[in-house]
Design a protein around this motif. Structure first.
Motif, PDB file in Angstrom:
ATOM      1  N   GLU A   1       0.825  -1.218   0.000  1.00 52.27           N
ATOM      2  CA  GLU A   1       0.000   0.000   0.000  1.00 52.27           C
ATOM      3  C   GLU A   1       0.855   1.262   0.000  1.00 52.27           C
ATOM      4  O   GLU A   1       0.563   2.212  -0.721  1.00 52.27           O
ATOM      5  CB  GLU A   1      -0.917   0.000   1.223  1.00 52.27           C
ATOM      6  CG  GLU A   1      -1.815   1.231   1.306  1.00 52.27           C
ATOM      7  CD  GLU A   1      -2.778   1.176   2.468  1.00 52.27           C
ATOM      8  OE1 GLU A   1      -3.572   2.135   2.621  1.00 52.27           O
ATOM      9  OE2 GLU A   1      -2.749   0.182   3.238  1.00 52.27           O
ATOM     10  N   GLU A   2       1.897   1.284   0.798  1.00 58.05           N
ATOM     11  CA  GLU A   2       2.757   2.460   0.876  1.00 58.05           C
ATOM     12  C   GLU A   2       3.384   2.771  -0.484  1.00 58.05           C
ATOM     13  O   GLU A   2       3.390   3.915  -0.938  1.00 58.05           O
ATOM     14  CB  GLU A   2       3.847   2.252   1.923  1.00 58.05           C
ATOM     15  CG  GLU A   2       4.765   3.466   2.102  1.00 58.05           C
ATOM     16  CD  GLU A   2       5.833   3.229   3.150  1.00 58.05           C
ATOM     17  OE1 GLU A   2       6.669   4.139   3.355  1.00 58.05           O
ATOM     18  OE2 GLU A   2       5.835   2.141   3.762  1.00 58.05           O
TER      19      GLU A   2
ATOM     20  N   GLU B   1       0.991   9.354  -6.095  1.00 52.69           N
ATOM     21  CA  GLU B   1       1.141  10.755  -5.717  1.00 52.69           C
ATOM     22  C   GLU B   1       2.336  11.426  -6.385  1.00 52.69           C
ATOM     23  O   GLU B   1       2.388  12.662  -6.476  1.00 52.69           O
ATOM     24  CB  GLU B   1       1.269  10.879  -4.195  1.00 52.69           C
ATOM     25  CG  GLU B   1      -0.010  10.510  -3.451  1.00 52.69           C
ATOM     26  CD  GLU B   1       0.168  10.542  -1.947  1.00 52.69           C
ATOM     27  OE1 GLU B   1       1.350  10.607  -1.493  1.00 52.69           O
ATOM     28  OE2 GLU B   1      -0.846  10.496  -1.228  1.00 52.69           O
TER      29      GLU B   1
ATOM     30  N   ALA C   1      -6.845  -1.039  -3.259  1.00 51.49           N
ATOM     31  CA  ALA C   1      -6.034  -0.312  -4.236  1.00 51.49           C
ATOM     32  C   ALA C   1      -6.921   0.395  -5.257  1.00 51.49           C
ATOM     33  O   ALA C   1      -6.652   1.534  -5.655  1.00 51.49           O
ATOM     34  CB  ALA C   1      -5.080  -1.271  -4.934  1.00 51.49           C
TER      35      ALA C   1
ATOM     36  N   THR D   1       0.518   3.947  -3.004  1.00 50.13           N
ATOM     37  CA  THR D   1       0.058   5.322  -2.753  1.00 50.13           C
ATOM     38  C   THR D   1       1.138   6.331  -3.124  1.00 50.13           C
ATOM     39  O   THR D   1       0.853   7.358  -3.753  1.00 50.13           O
ATOM     40  CB  THR D   1      -0.326   5.488  -1.271  1.00 50.13           C
ATOM     41  OG1 THR D   1      -1.316   4.528  -0.932  1.00 50.13           O
ATOM     42  CG2 THR D   1      -0.859   6.881  -1.013  1.00 50.13           C
TER      43      THR D   1
ATOM     44  N   ILE E   1      -8.332   3.517  -3.719  1.00 51.57           N
ATOM     45  CA  ILE E   1      -7.330   4.595  -3.671  1.00 51.57           C
ATOM     46  C   ILE E   1      -7.138   5.200  -5.057  1.00 51.57           C
ATOM     47  O   ILE E   1      -7.092   6.427  -5.219  1.00 51.57           O
ATOM     48  CB  ILE E   1      -5.997   4.049  -3.133  1.00 51.57           C
ATOM     49  CG1 ILE E   1      -6.145   3.627  -1.675  1.00 51.57           C
ATOM     50  CG2 ILE E   1      -4.893   5.103  -3.280  1.00 51.57           C
ATOM     51  CD1 ILE E   1      -4.920   2.915  -1.113  1.00 51.57           C
TER      52      ILE E   1
ATOM     53  N   VAL F   1      -7.502   9.103  -6.288  1.00 50.76           N
ATOM     54  CA  VAL F   1      -6.333   9.880  -6.685  1.00 50.76           C
ATOM     55  C   VAL F   1      -6.257  10.090  -8.192  1.00 50.76           C
ATOM     56  O   VAL F   1      -5.925  11.175  -8.670  1.00 50.76           O
ATOM     57  CB  VAL F   1      -5.033   9.198  -6.193  1.00 50.76           C
ATOM     58  CG1 VAL F   1      -3.809   9.991  -6.629  1.00 50.76           C
ATOM     59  CG2 VAL F   1      -5.061   9.045  -4.678  1.00 50.76           C
TER      60      VAL F   1
END
Length: 353
Positions: free
Chosen positions: A45-46, A53, A74, A49, A77, A81
């Motif tokens: 996940e880290e 970004e 996912a 994300t 997210i 985004v």
């Protein structure tokens, strides 16, 4: 990360996969289908994300089950985004019911790891659909801008027609000027709009009556241009004066505090001329510093071209100034003729002596 997508021969692709073996298989399939593709691989996940970004991707490929993370999360997210980026599940454990549910939640498609031969076709279709969607949205955005421009132009045209109807039977320049100022102020949404007679010799403007928004003080009276800067020089040349911030404009920077004092930090001043000479001024003062200042200046100029108000006001100003000069001259002549009757001319006895 930008939420847009585009069709390109060298797309940036984000892969979410924790299995090294599957990463190798996916990478081989991607290179075979899109040799120029740039592939970024993350496994949690880290990383996912952070990748979203920090960069813009044209395609996202994701496994469904990952340690401590899930493809469903996912997808959630990614939709937040990068909502326009195609999201394709590449997994061997998604059931049909789950696949349908994920498609409802925004996934673009699903490819089984056992059938990677389908991946090139699915990616090509996803990229094309994304490019078509982006092109459609760009066209719709341009259409909205065109409608806004047309709507603004039509509003100006109708305002000028209404103004023409309202001032047709008016004779007093003050009444005409106030009516025009009122319409200008309401049309542009400004704090203050008005018309004033300019005395170029004294470098003053006399505003008999201006229109103001509720709570805004009037500038009615006589103002000295030089108290507020040097832009009188531009007005003399027939140049419309526009500044968005008196504190930044070189013509007004030294006098910005005085302009703040009368609520005129941003200003649009259009000179009215008669036979090449400055005789009047149309002014408007926006409610805040904004790009609207330039648009208001354009409204001033277009309004003058589209309607004889500017010339009529200028002629009225010239007539008013002329009448004042004539009245002053007549007053001085009458005073001179009256002086002999006040004992300065010899009477009959005097003439006989």
């Amino acid at each position: 990360m930008s939420s847009g997508t585009s069709s390109t021969t060298a797309p940036d692709i984000l892969v979410l996969e924790d299995s090294r073996f599957d990463v190798e298989l996916l990478t081989e399939a991607l290179i075979a289908a899109l040799p120029e593709a740039r592939v970024t691989v993350v496994c949690d996940e880290e990383g996912f994300t952070g990748a979203l970004e920090s960069a813009r991707y044209q395609l996202i490929l994701s496994d469904y089950e990952l340690p401590g993370f899930s493809g469903a999360h996912a997808l959630e997210i990614a939709r937040a985004v990068a909502p326009l980026t195609p999201f394709i599940f590449v997994s061997g454990v998604i059931g049909e019911d789950n696949a349908v549910e994920l498609l409802k939640r925004g996934a673009t498609d699903y490819v089984s790891k056992g059938r990677l031969a389908r991946l090139p076709v699915v990616m090509e279709r996803a990229l094309k659909e994304a490019a078509d969607r982006e092109a459609k949205q760009a066209a719709e955005a341009k259409l909205r801008v065109a409608h806004e421009i047309f709507g603004a132009a039509e509003a100006r045209r109708l305002a000028l027609i209404e103004l023409s109807d309202r001032i047709r039977d008016m004779d007093g320049i003050c009444e005409i000027a106030y009516t025009a100022s009122q319409m200008l102020g309401t049309q542009l949404g400004v704090d203050r709009a008005g018309y004033g007679l300019v005395n170029t010799a004294a470098e003053t403007i006399e505003i008999e009556r201006d229109w103001t928004a509720p709570g805004v003080s009037s500038l009615a009276g006589t103002l000295r241009f030089r108290d507020y800067g040097s832009y009188i020089d531009d007005l003399r040349r027939g140049t419309t004066v526009v500044f968005a911030d008196a504190h930044e404009d070189p013509r007004t920077r030294a006098n910005a505090a005085a302009l703040d004092g009368i609520g005129a930090r941003a200003v649009v001043n259009m000179p009215l001329t008669e036979r090449g000479g400055l005789v009047g001024l149309l002014l408007s003062q926006p409610r805040q510093r904004a790009p609207l200042v330039a648009r208001r200046a354009r409204f001033h100029r277009r309004g003058r071209r589209a309607h004889p108000l500017g010339d009529r006001a200028a002629r009225g100003a010239a007539r008013a100034a002329g009448l004042r000069r004539i009245a002053g001259a007549r007053g001085r002549g009458a005073h001179a003729r009256a002086r002999p009757h006040l004992g300065t001319e010899p009477g009959p006895a005097g003439r006989g002596q």
